[in-house]
Design a protein around this motif. Structure first.
Motif, PDB file in Angstrom:
ATOM      1  N   VAL A  82       0.773  -1.170   0.013  1.00  0.00           N
ATOM      2  CA  VAL A  82      -0.108  -0.066   0.102  1.00  0.00           C
ATOM      3  C   VAL A  82       0.984   1.265   0.032  1.00  0.00           C
ATOM      4  O   VAL A  82       0.758   2.329  -0.720  1.00  0.00           O
ATOM      5  CB  VAL A  82      -1.011  -0.118   1.143  1.00  0.00           C
ATOM      6  N   ILE A  83       1.874   1.246   0.741  1.00  0.00           N
ATOM      7  CA  ILE A  83       2.529   2.274   0.827  1.00  0.00           C
ATOM      8  C   ILE A  83       3.477   2.806  -0.524  1.00  0.00           C
ATOM      9  O   ILE A  83       3.709   3.688  -0.851  1.00  0.00           O
ATOM     10  CB  ILE A  83       3.900   2.374   1.813  1.00  0.00           C
TER      11      ILE A  83
ATOM     12  N   LYS B  87       4.581   5.339   5.108  1.00  0.00           N
ATOM     13  CA  LYS B  87       4.908   4.307   5.987  1.00  0.00           C
ATOM     14  C   LYS B  87       4.628   4.609   7.453  1.00  0.00           C
ATOM     15  O   LYS B  87       5.092   5.634   8.234  1.00  0.00           O
ATOM     16  CB  LYS B  87       6.602   3.746   5.697  1.00  0.00           C
ATOM     17  N   LEU B  88       4.131   3.669   8.400  1.00  0.00           N
ATOM     18  CA  LEU B  88       3.916   3.582   9.631  1.00  0.00           C
ATOM     19  C   LEU B  88       5.140   3.165  10.580  1.00  0.00           C
ATOM     20  O   LEU B  88       5.518   2.079  10.122  1.00  0.00           O
ATOM     21  CB  LEU B  88       2.590   3.086  10.091  1.00  0.00           C
ATOM     22  N   GLU B  89       5.536   3.995  11.334  1.00  0.00           N
ATOM     23  CA  GLU B  89       6.966   3.565  12.075  1.00  0.00           C
ATOM     24  C   GLU B  89       6.343   3.180  13.497  1.00  0.00           C
ATOM     25  O   GLU B  89       5.284   3.825  13.922  1.00  0.00           O
ATOM     26  CB  GLU B  89       7.928   4.617  12.167  1.00  0.00           C
ATOM     27  N   PHE B  90       6.675   1.823  14.041  1.00  0.00           N
ATOM     28  CA  PHE B  90       6.178   1.247  15.163  1.00  0.00           C
ATOM     29  C   PHE B  90       7.308   1.188  16.248  1.00  0.00           C
ATOM     30  O   PHE B  90       6.987   1.261  17.224  1.00  0.00           O
ATOM     31  CB  PHE B  90       5.566   0.132  14.887  1.00  0.00           C
ATOM     32  N   ASN B  91       8.426   1.490  15.897  1.00  0.00           N
ATOM     33  CA  ASN B  91       9.720   1.409  16.602  1.00  0.00           C
ATOM     34  C   ASN B  91      10.381   2.723  16.673  1.00  0.00           C
ATOM     35  O   ASN B  91      11.957   2.556  16.652  1.00  0.00           O
ATOM     36  CB  ASN B  91      10.631   0.259  15.959  1.00  0.00           C
ATOM     37  N   THR B  92       9.602   3.825  17.117  1.00  0.00           N
ATOM     38  CA  THR B  92      10.329   4.979  17.180  1.00  0.00           C
ATOM     39  C   THR B  92      10.789   5.214  18.724  1.00  0.00           C
ATOM     40  O   THR B  92      10.150   4.726  19.706  1.00  0.00           O
ATOM     41  CB  THR B  92       9.230   6.040  17.082  1.00  0.00           C
ATOM     42  N   PRO B  93      12.041   5.518  18.882  1.00  0.00           N
ATOM     43  CA  PRO B  93      12.513   5.586  20.155  1.00  0.00           C
ATOM     44  C   PRO B  93      11.887   6.704  21.117  1.00  0.00           C
ATOM     45  O   PRO B  93      11.358   7.729  20.273  1.00  0.00           O
ATOM     46  CB  PRO B  93      14.145   6.111  20.109  1.00  0.00           C
ATOM     47  N   THR B  94      11.574   6.543  22.396  1.00  0.00           N
ATOM     48  CA  THR B  94      11.047   7.670  23.174  1.00  0.00           C
ATOM     49  C   THR B  94      11.586   7.762  24.335  1.00  0.00           C
ATOM     50  O   THR B  94      12.086   6.691  25.026  1.00  0.00           O
ATOM     51  CB  THR B  94       9.289   7.370  23.210  1.00  0.00           C
ATOM     52  N   THR B  95      11.653   8.915  24.950  1.00  0.00           N
ATOM     53  CA  THR B  95      12.292   9.110  26.471  1.00  0.00           C
ATOM     54  C   THR B  95      10.779   8.818  27.427  1.00  0.00           C
ATOM     55  O   THR B  95      11.234   9.183  28.732  1.00  0.00           O
ATOM     56  CB  THR B  95      12.932  10.161  26.683  1.00  0.00           C
ATOM     57  N   ILE B  96       9.552   9.101  27.060  1.00  0.00           N
ATOM     58  CA  ILE B  96       8.431   8.870  27.858  1.00  0.00           C
ATOM     59  C   ILE B  96       8.321   7.450  28.699  1.00  0.00           C
ATOM     60  O   ILE B  96       8.538   6.710  28.003  1.00  0.00           O
ATOM     61  CB  ILE B  96       7.253   9.691  27.224  1.00  0.00           C
ATOM     62  N   ASP B  97       8.191   7.687  29.938  1.00  0.00           N
ATOM     63  CA  ASP B  97       7.771   6.547  30.695  1.00  0.00           C
ATOM     64  C   ASP B  97       6.333   6.309  30.825  1.00  0.00           C
ATOM     65  O   ASP B  97       5.602   7.459  30.927  1.00  0.00           O
ATOM     66  CB  ASP B  97       8.458   6.777  32.135  1.00  0.00           C
ATOM     67  N   ILE B  98       5.737   5.313  30.619  1.00  0.00           N
ATOM     68  CA  ILE B  98       4.469   5.087  30.332  1.00  0.00           C
ATOM     69  C   ILE B  98       3.739   5.486  31.648  1.00  0.00           C
ATOM     70  O   ILE B  98       2.627   6.012  31.781  1.00  0.00           O
ATOM     71  CB  ILE B  98       3.908   3.634  29.988  1.00  0.00           C
ATOM     72  N   LYS B  99       4.186   5.492  32.671  1.00  0.00           N
ATOM     73  CA  LYS B  99       3.720   5.745  34.063  1.00  0.00           C
ATOM     74  C   LYS B  99       3.481   6.961  34.079  1.00  0.00           C
ATOM     75  O   LYS B  99       2.510   7.764  35.067  1.00  0.00           O
ATOM     76  CB  LYS B  99       4.625   5.044  35.226  1.00  0.00           C
ATOM     77  N   ASP B 100       4.090   8.080  33.385  1.00  0.00           N
ATOM     78  CA  ASP B 100       3.985   9.471  33.368  1.00  0.00           C
ATOM     79  C   ASP B 100       2.802  10.042  32.515  1.00  0.00           C
ATOM     80  O   ASP B 100       2.315  11.101  32.884  1.00  0.00           O
ATOM     81  CB  ASP B 100       5.413   9.973  32.722  1.00  0.00           C
ATOM     82  N   VAL B 101       2.496   9.049  31.749  1.00  0.00           N
ATOM     83  CA  VAL B 101       1.257   9.399  30.900  1.00  0.00           C
ATOM     84  C   VAL B 101      -0.008   8.604  31.340  1.00  0.00           C
ATOM     85  O   VAL B 101      -1.257   8.763  30.703  1.00  0.00           O
ATOM     86  CB  VAL B 101       1.544   9.481  29.451  1.00  0.00           C
ATOM     87  N   GLU B 102       0.057   7.903  32.376  1.00  0.00           N
ATOM     88  CA  GLU B 102      -1.038   6.855  32.646  1.00  0.00           C
ATOM     89  C   GLU B 102      -2.264   7.848  33.362  1.00  0.00           C
ATOM     90  O   GLU B 102      -1.970   8.866  34.285  1.00  0.00           O
ATOM     91  CB  GLU B 102      -0.406   5.872  33.703  1.00  0.00           C
TER      92      GLU B 102
END
Length: 122
Positions: free
Chosen positions: A24-25, A92-107
């Motif tokens: 599709v891309i 193209k959808l990127e699923f493996n993007t690096p992040t510095t956000i901790d999931i607990k911070d946005v929970e």
């Protein structure tokens, strides 16, 4: 409401569109997508894009074999090659993007809601 749902899998997707979901891309790179503001290659629509992807597999192979094309299609592919490749990259959808956000911070946590501040706001 929706009453007629169709299950889509790789086989019936290919039967319906004549290319794979993973391609599709490449299709979007060639024909563009107005909803995503992707320009694509002028003069290349659904049928031409599907035909090219069916024959060459991916957009890079089309450009590697430009001499197989003729006329205005060849000219448009040559002129708009960079644009088509950029459209593919954007689509193209990127699923493996690096992040510095901790999931607990946005929970979601009701303990952090200050109801008096909320009612003052409202």
């Amino acid at each position: 409401g929706v009453s007629n749902l169709e299950e889509i899998n790789i086989t019936n997707f290919f039967e319906k569109y004549s290319y794979l979901p993973s391609q599709v891309i490449d299709i979007k790179g060639l024909m563009g997508d107005k909803s995503d503001n992707l320009q694509g290659v002028p003069g290349v629509g659904t049928k031409t894009a599907a035909k090219l992807i069916k024959e060459y597999g991916k957009i890079e192979n089309i450009f590697a074999n430009l001499d197989d094309q003729k006329g205005k299609l060849k000219e448009n592919l040559q002129i708009h090659m960079d644009q088509a490749l950029l459209c593919k990259k954007i689509a193209k959808l990127e699923f493996n993007t690096p992040t510095t956000i901790d999931i607990k911070d946005v929970e979601y946590n009701t303990k952090n809601i200050k109801s008096d501040k909320l009612t003052d706001f409202l």
